[in-house]
Write a protein that holds these residues in place. Structure first.
Motif, PDB file in Angstrom:
ATOM      1  N   GLY A  60      -1.115   3.813  -2.201  1.00 48.40           N
ATOM      2  CA  GLY A  60      -2.582   3.798  -1.595  1.00 48.40           C
ATOM      3  C   GLY A  60      -3.237   3.290  -2.636  1.00 48.40           C
ATOM      4  O   GLY A  60      -4.571   3.201  -2.620  1.00 48.40           O
ATOM      5  N   ARG A  61      -2.720   2.848  -3.962  1.00 49.58           N
ATOM      6  CA  ARG A  61      -3.555   2.561  -5.053  1.00 49.58           C
ATOM      7  C   ARG A  61      -3.846   1.029  -4.862  1.00 49.58           C
ATOM      8  O   ARG A  61      -4.763   0.533  -5.625  1.00 49.58           O
ATOM      9  N   ILE A  62      -2.919   0.336  -4.602  1.00 47.19           N
ATOM     10  CA  ILE A  62      -3.260  -1.206  -4.195  1.00 47.19           C
ATOM     11  C   ILE A  62      -3.388  -1.468  -2.885  1.00 47.19           C
ATOM     12  O   ILE A  62      -2.504  -1.597  -1.810  1.00 47.19           O
ATOM     13  N   ARG A  67       0.873  -1.078  -0.049  1.00 46.05           N
ATOM     14  CA  ARG A  67       0.091  -0.016   0.097  1.00 46.05           C
ATOM     15  C   ARG A  67       0.854   1.233   0.086  1.00 46.05           C
ATOM     16  O   ARG A  67       0.755   2.093  -0.696  1.00 46.05           O
ATOM     17  N   THR A 124       2.736   1.693  -3.421  1.00 41.64           N
ATOM     18  CA  THR A 124       1.850   2.008  -4.594  1.00 41.64           C
ATOM     19  C   THR A 124       1.209   3.493  -4.384  1.00 41.64           C
ATOM     20  O   THR A 124       0.192   3.845  -4.954  1.00 41.64           O
TER      21      THR A 124
END
Length: 571
Positions: A497-499, A492, A495
């Motif tokens: 917070g994108r994945i 997290r 990335t």
């Protein structure tokens, strides 16, 4: 109608004793709801009855190390009559030692820490010391005297870690799902012990599947080397059925109708039925071992002074193998005892819901550490909190009076060892299963909705009983939690917070509870408020499984003032 019991409970509650132990009606700001003097005494008897087996079991395991007896040929001296006679005396020494250190540790735990937790030399570590460290008849990598020195030093390490608050802090920072899982795992552990050869023998060994149905008679064991492995004719042992119906089903019926002391009644009734030698359920069969046990039982009152194991320490701390044993004892015991004490406090409803610590935790851990070192001076393996304390808690034990009564009974056992060492395992097996069923309710509070919390919790629950070790379950839970949730956290962050796991919003948030690492005694010294109580005013959690008679007394429990104002016609 105000009974004599109500009067006595109220008078004790209104005394110095009641205020010290925070009995209900004592007026203490943090009095323990539902705690009554006579209930505490009964709970202490129950805890002792469930723990009494350790007197003979611990001595039986540790004597295999040979103690300080010297084997000149270094081959185990299995056929040496002089060495065998020495080992027999060591076993009797250890019976006295086990009862004495259990009495001291349990009494101190109750008097100083005010916790309903019994203490005694722990199973697992005694086997590790006897068979892996010292070895059978002294064939291990260090001597018995060196092992006792390692245990002695371990106790003092524990003492300073506890005094600094490190042991308490380690328990408090654990994710709450893991904390609940430890309690549930201990419940399964207790039940498994009660069902296995250490109790009812419903579960036995299996050469293919590891475990299987037990309950066969000794003549139907696979071989003398594979005791409790049934060749055939399972579930035919009369002692197993006695334990199931009298110690189990009958006890549950008593609990259904809220008969006080139900567990204790079941244990003693089963024991009394098992003592006559003319029955098929006798604890003293007409064998060499049975004859020896019965001869010891007939003595009723006896005192055996320590001849070999008292102060049998060799302070060879320059030996690296001694430090290896010490470190092993340290990390296994710190997880085992810390987890057990925390779970027992939670089971009794003595945890602070804000700091997630339990009352008098620093004192409790210091008592545990001190008892470990004193036990080493008496010649036994590390002392620990016993999971069988849950039987007394289930009977209504809420204060240190329970542990003190347990300690007093162990002290009496020093002189009545022949009687108290003759409580058969099938007498306590049913009680352990019943208590396990009460403790498993911890699983309701685990966050099963998020796999990152559920899987580590499940591993903790399942590994504790399957490895017969609380520490291994805690280790498995912590490592799996760090790997799973730490990995997701790294992804997290990497990335931006994108994945993120789709159900991440359902995860239990891990936080460091307030209160810090500074122990309570340091805060009290800093505060010096002069209020008389150093505790904060945060109410304790609701007890998760009140004793069966507790609810029936909730409406009619009396304070001292109420007793004094009852009209004479009702008295």
């Amino acid at each position: 109608m105000v009974s004599f019991i109500d009067r006595l409970n109220a008078r004790v509650a209104d005394s110095f004793v009641g205020r010290h132990f925070r009995l209900e009606g004592s007026g203490h700001p943090k009095e323990r709801e539902g705690s009554r003097f006579l209930t505490e005494i009964r709970a202490g008897f129950t805890t002792w009855a469930a723990m009494a087996y350790i007197i003979s079991v611990n001595a039986s395991i540790l004597k295999d190390s040979g103690g300080p007896c010297e084997c000149p040929t270094n081959d185990g001296c299995v056929t040496d009559p002089t060495y065998s006679a020495c080992v027999n005396d060591v076993q009797r020494d250890l019976i006295t030692t086990t009862a004495a250190i259990s009495a001291l540790a349990s009494f101190l735990m109750g008097a100083l820490a005010n916790l309903p937790v019994g203490m005694a030399p722990g199973l697992g570590l005694n086997a590790y010391l006897a068979y892996s460290v010292v070895g059978f008849h002294g064939t291990g990598f260090i001597t018995y005297r060196e092992a006792m020195a390692a245990v002695f030093m371990e106790g003092w390490f524990f003492f300073f870690l506890s005094l600094l608050g490190l042991r308490q802090w380690l328990a408090r920072i654990m994710p709450q799902s893991l904390v609940m899982a430890v309690g549930a795992g201990i419940g399964l552990f207790i039940a498994f012990v009660g069902l296995s050869s250490g109790g009812l023998f419903v579960v036995g060994g299996d050469t293919t599947n590891f475990v299987g149905l037990g309950g066969c008679k000794p003549e139907d064991f696979l071989s003398d080397d594979l005791q409790y492995y049934c060749n055939s004719k399972v579930m035919r042992s009369p002692t197993m059925w006695l334990g199931i119906f009298v110690g189990g089903v009958f006890t549950v019926f008593l609990m259904l109708y809220r008969v006080k002391g139900a567990i204790l009644i079941g244990i003693f009734l089963t024991s009394i039925i098992s003592w006559p030698r003319t029955t098929v359920v006798t604890y003293f069969p007409h064998t060499d071992a049975g004859n020896a046990s019965f001869d010891f039982f007939k003595k009723v009152v006896t005192f055996w002074p320590l001849k070999y194991v008292g102060n049998a320490l060799d302070y060879s701390y320059g030996n690296g193998r001694v430090w290896y044993a010490l470190i092993t004892f340290l990390y296994v015991d710190i997880l085992d005892t810390t987890g057990t004490l925390y779970s027992m406090a939670k089971f009794a409803g003595l945890r602070d819901p804000v700091t997630l610590d339990f009352e008098n935790s620093t004192i409790a851990y210091c008592v545990d550490a001190f008892s470990i070192s004193m036990g080493a001076l008496m010649g036994t393996s590390p002392v620990t909190a016993f999971i069988e304390s849950a039987t007394g808690i289930a009977e209504g034990g809420r204060t240190g009076i329970t542990a003190m009564v347990t300690g007093i009974m162990f002290f009496v056992s020093v002189f009545f060892a022949p009687i108290f060492a003759s409580i058969p395992p099938w007498a306590t097996g049913g009680a352990l299963v019943i208590v396990g069923s009460l403790m498993i309710r911890n699983a309701r509070e685990i966050n099963w909705d998020y796999v990152g919390d559920a899987v580590p919790a499940f591993l903790t629950i399942i590994i504790i009983p399957l490895t017969y070790n609380i520490a291994y379950g805690v280790i498995a839970g912590i490592i799996s939690y760090v790997l799973i949730n730490g990995g997701a956290w790294i992804i997290r962050k990497a990335t931006g917070g994108r994945i993120v796991p789709p159900s991440y919003d359902m995860a239990e948030q891990w936080v460091i509870p307030p209160g810090g690492i500074v122990p309570g005694w340091v805060k009290a010294l800093i505060r010096l408020s002069g209020r008389g109580y150093a505790d904060n005013d945060v109410p304790l959690e609701q007890r998760e499984s009140p004793s069966l008679d507790e609810r029936s007394h909730t409406k009619d429990s009396l304070t001292m003032s109420e007793v004094n104002h009852v009209p004479s016609g009702r008295q």
